[in-house]
Enzyme design. Structure first.
Site, mmCIF file in Angstrom:
data_model
loop_
_atom_site.group_PDB
_atom_site.id
_atom_site.type_symbol
_atom_site.label_atom_id
_atom_site.label_comp_id
_atom_site.label_asym_id
_atom_site.label_seq_id
_atom_site.Cartn_x
_atom_site.Cartn_y
_atom_site.Cartn_z
ATOM 1 C CG ASP A 9 -2.175 0.992 1.400
ATOM 2 O OD1 ASP A 9 -3.373 0.801 1.333
ATOM 3 O OD2 ASP A 9 -1.231 1.615 1.234
ATOM 4 C CG ASP A 109 -3.016 3.255 -2.327
ATOM 5 O OD1 ASP A 109 -4.100 2.315 -2.544
ATOM 6 O OD2 ASP A 109 -2.500 4.110 -1.484
ATOM 7 C CD GLU A 110 -5.688 -1.504 -1.648
ATOM 8 O OE1 GLU A 110 -5.731 -2.265 0.034
ATOM 9 O OE2 GLU A 110 -6.349 -0.702 -0.830
HETATM 10 N N1 DCP Z 1 -8.773 8.671 -1.746
HETATM 11 C C1 DCP Z 1 -9.644 9.423 -1.415
HETATM 12 N N2 DCP Z 1 -10.651 9.397 -0.237
HETATM 13 C C2 DCP Z 1 -10.658 8.558 0.324
HETATM 14 C C3 DCP Z 1 -9.603 7.884 1.128
HETATM 15 C C4 DCP Z 1 -8.771 7.888 -0.427
HETATM 16 O O1 DCP Z 1 -9.724 10.130 -2.795
HETATM 17 N N3 DCP Z 1 -11.801 8.909 1.292
HETATM 18 C C5 DCP Z 1 -7.584 8.140 -2.695
HETATM 19 C C6 DCP Z 1 -6.592 9.310 -2.283
HETATM 20 C C7 DCP Z 1 -5.546 8.377 -1.474
HETATM 21 C C8 DCP Z 1 -5.759 7.036 -2.526
HETATM 22 O O2 DCP Z 1 -7.219 7.090 -2.912
HETATM 23 O O3 DCP Z 1 -4.377 8.655 -2.128
HETATM 24 C C9 DCP Z 1 -5.209 6.118 -1.319
HETATM 25 O O4 DCP Z 1 -5.972 5.616 -0.387
HETATM 26 P P1 DCP Z 1 -4.998 5.139 1.340
HETATM 27 O O5 DCP Z 1 -6.620 4.898 2.419
HETATM 28 O O6 DCP Z 1 -4.491 4.131 0.594
HETATM 29 O O7 DCP Z 1 -5.151 6.357 1.522
HETATM 30 P P2 DCP Z 1 -3.844 7.119 1.712
HETATM 31 O O8 DCP Z 1 -2.536 6.755 0.092
HETATM 32 O O9 DCP Z 1 -3.502 8.435 1.172
HETATM 33 O O10 DCP Z 1 -2.806 6.983 2.544
HETATM 34 P P3 DCP Z 1 -2.157 6.207 3.464
HETATM 35 O O11 DCP Z 1 -1.045 5.945 3.520
HETATM 36 O O12 DCP Z 1 -3.147 6.197 5.255
HETATM 37 O O13 DCP Z 1 -2.199 4.485 2.933
HETATM 38 CA CA CA Z 2 -2.346 3.807 0.455
#
Ligand code: DCP
Ligand code: CA
Length: 362
Positions: A9, A109-110
């Site tokens: 992730d 992203d995963e």
């Molecule tokens: N995303 C979004 N709205 C949300 C959750 C996520 O648009 N409510 C998008 C933006 C993130 C991507 O999806 O960058 C991946 O979601 P993640 O939940 O994996 O969150 P992040 O990668 O941003 O943070 P983390 O470091 O917790 O993985």
């Molecule tokens: Ca993420």
């Protein structure tokens, strides 16, 4: 041989890409926003970097509220550019794919991956490969990610989330049950708010309670299929395979230029055969695109992208060429000479069936 599964992730993904493209943002709050356009501040936060999160910013929060939380602090509110993030995502998935047996991408992203053969069933070897994958993603894309390794998907997914950001957590098959036991049931992949409420009402709070619950009670509560899955998962015995979902959601090509240049005309001239090739692939599959990105890779291997979402899906070659020219001109104007250049068409739509092929919408 014991099965070894991983979950990767990317950390604060959209915001991290913005930091990579604009390193001066590092250390300051970066918020990626979906502006609705009604008023200057209307819309929500898609994601933010950890600096912003320290001030209480969360995904899904109204932009106006995030601005209040960051009052008096220099913060960047950047419009979301999905095409750009997809270029990075594609490259990360390519790196992962070449280092493991099979990958199953579950979001932009995963991804899950199976590494049993590559690691010869040895968790130590799997840990080394996971480190190598992290190093390659950092070197080639400048992104950090978190990886979890375990005997199955349930454990790997929880493990990847444990030491974020830039984490690596290994849970051996012999440790799986002890690892899971104390965790709240919501941590198990597939336990949403509805299931967790049902379990909670029956005093099943921790994974341990799930493993100890009478099988029949669980079946009555959740139905046979879900009960069997959760029962196994709680015992560290989830046997869901990692399976490549296949399907295409993008077409792209990147090539090395004859010499480094910042001249858009020269780059476009060299890209023409690739554009025609991509267009041919699109038409032969009966697909239209909505998103187009120009890609430039500098002498120092830094990646740069400019992308655009067009109003109506099209499969027109003229549109591809015209948009690539515009995007490349912008990109080269900002970054100067590049060594490699390319194009990516995304948000592909199957016009015959009128549905979007963007399966990965998380
Ligand atoms: N995303 C979004 N709205 C949300 C959750 C996520 O648009 N409510 C998008 C933006 C993130 C991507 O999806 O960058 C991946 O979601 P993640 O939940 O994996 O969150 P992040 O990668 O941003 O943070 P983390 O470091 O917790 O993985
Ligand atoms: Ca993420």
């Amino acid at each position: 041989m014991s099965r070894i599964v991983g979950h990767l992730d990317l950390d604060y993904f959209f915001a991290q890409v913005e930091e990579v493209e604009q390193p001066s943002l590092r250390g300051t709050p970066v918020l990626v926003c979906v502006f609705s356009g009604r008023t200057e501040d209307s819309g929500v936060i898609s994601t933010s970097n950890y600096v912003a999160r320290e001030h209480g910013v969360k995904s899904g929060m109204p932009i106006a509220l995030a601005k209040r939380r960051l009052e008096g602090i220099k913060a960047s509110f950047i419009p979301m550019d999905r095409g750009k993030y997809e270029v990075y995502s594609d490259r990360v998935m390519e790196i992962l794919r070449r280092e493991v047996d099979v990958i199953e991408q579950t979001g932009i992203d995963e991804a899950f991956f199976d590494i049993t053969k590559r690691a010869g069933g040895d968790f130590g070897a799997a840990a080394s490969t996971a480190l190598l994958i992290k190093e390659e993603i950092l070197r080639e894309d400048r992104l950090t990610c978190s990886i979890g390794i375990g005997p199955n998907k349930v454990v790997a997914k929880i493990a990847s989330d444990l030491k974020k950001p830039n984490g690596l957590t290994i849970v051996r098959d012999t440790e799986a049950m002890g690892f899971l036991s104390p965790l709240p049931v919501q941590k198990i992949y597939g336990v949403g708010p509805k299931t967790s409420k049902l379990l909670e009402d029956n005093k099943i709070l921790a994974v341990r309670d799930l493993a100890e619950a009478p099988a029949q009670e669980l079946e009555e509560l959740l139905g046979r299929k879900l009960a069997a899955y959760l029962y196994n998962a709680a015992k560290g015995a989830d046997d869901e395979p990692v399976s490549d979902r296949g399907g295409i959601s993008q077409v792209s090509r990147i090539l090395t230029l004859k010499q480094d240049t910042n001249d858009p005309q020269r780059v476009v001239a060299q890209l023409l055969p690739a554009l025609k090739d991509i267009h041919g692939r699109l038409v032969s599959k009966g697909l239209f695109f909505r998103n187009i990105s120009a890609i430039g890779i500098g002498k120092d291997l830094s990646l740069h992208t400019k992308s655009k979402t067009i109003e109506r899906p099209t499969d027109s070659y003229a549109v591809i060429e015209e948009e690539v020219k515009g995007l490349l001109t912008q990109l080269l104007g900002e970054v100067g000479e590049v060594r490699r250049a390319g194009v990516r068409l995304g948000d592909l739509q199957d016009m015959a069936n009128q549905h979007s092929l963007t399966e990965f919408t998380s």
